[in-house]
Design an enzyme around this catalytic site. Structure first.
Site: not given
Length: 315
Positions: A36, A52, A172, A195, A256
């Protein structure tokens, strides 16, 4: 001249962890991970790859047309786009769904942990590139940005069938596609941008080399973060330098922003070195601001910053 941007429109909830993930994730305990993070900083931003990219392209003076699916909660985002003058005619609202949501936590080293709920984005294949053409908005250029698996495959085929050149942007969506899928995208696309990590995955899954991919498209663009980018085009390899940002604040949306610069350069017939440098500048402007769509400056200032960085005017 318009560009049709197929991809996600999402809300980003961005949280800042004032520490380093590596100090709290034990490599030998990954099999029972239960961690956490206290995140004292949190904000909600307009995001999604298509949103974007459209933001940066509009800032440069382009005419983006976004094609996406959103949910019942998208009203504020659509109003925001309308205020910027970004066309929303091909953003389809699906009742009883939520707009895609990304929950992003960034640490002091700019590493990110993201949870993503696709929501309405999962039905992006409902949209058709032909609808934009039939509406008299035939784009000069397109991009297939990260979206649902079926939507990306669907739109790539439609761009190719309509004879509209387009960029394939893996991003992604990398886990969604095997080697056969990626080879199909590359064969259909006019340009491919990834990338450096995505490039290695793409080469591994397709069993092709960078030269193989470059031979199949007009340009193969690989970004390297703070080390700039490489563009394989016209039988040449162009080394694109990075632009030193005013500050390194938030990497969310930098890729983006780079792609918005690519679209503008290709749309306007700029040479590859200038196109890459403009894209690099857009990434540097973005990383100096929190959130993926808060880096708006005037075209005059963009021109001045480009000249300061590279010693000549891009337009």
């Amino acid at each position: 001249m318009s560009s049709l941007i197929c991809g996600s429109v999402a809300y980003d909830t961005i949280m800042t962890f004032d520490g380093r993930f590596r100090e709290h994730i034990l490599p030998d305990q990954i099999h029972m991970l239960n961690v956490s993070f206290l995140v004292p900083g949190m904000r909600r931003e307009y995001g999604g790859c298509a949103g974007n990219i459209a933001f940066t392209l509009k800032m440069l003076g382009g005419e983006p047309v976004v094609m996406a699916t959103v949910g019942q909660d998208a009203g504020p985002y659509l109003d925001y786009f309308s205020g910027l003058g970004i066309a929303t005619d091909h953003i389809r609202t699906l009742p009883e769904t939520f707009t895609a949501q990304a929950m992003i936590t960034t640490d002091l080293d700019n590493n990110q942990i993201t949870a993503f709920h696709p929501g309405a984005m999962g039905q992006s294949a409902l949209n058709n590139v032909q609808d934009a053409v039939a509406a008299g908005q035939r784009p000069a250029l397109g991009i297939v940005a990260p979206d649902s698996r079926e939507g990306m495959l669907h739109h790539a085929r439609q761009f190719a069938e309509a004879g509209i050149p387009f960029i394939f942007d893996l991003g992604q969506a990398m886990p969604l596609f095997n080697g056969e899928d990626l080879r199909q995208f590359i064969e259909l696309a006019s340009y491919v941008t990834v990338n450096d990590y995505e490039a290695q995955v793409m080469l591994s899954r397709t069993a092709w080399t960078s030269a193989d991919i470059a031979a199949k498209v007009r340009a193969f663009i690989v970004t390297h973060g703070e080390r700039g980018a490489t563009i394989f085009a016209d039988g040449q390899q162009y080394a694109i330098p990075a632009v030193q940002p005013e500050a390194v604040v938030d990497p969310t949306g930098c890729g983006d922003a780079f792609r918005g610069g690519l679209l503008y350069g290709i749309e306007n017939g700029l040479d590859w070195e200038t196109t890459g440098r403009l894209a690099s500048l857009m990434g540097a402007l973005k990383i100096a601001r929190q959130g993926p769509q808060n880096h708006w400056i005037s075209r005059e200032e963009i021109g001045s910053r480009f000249e300061a960085a590279f010693g000549y005017r891009y337009a």
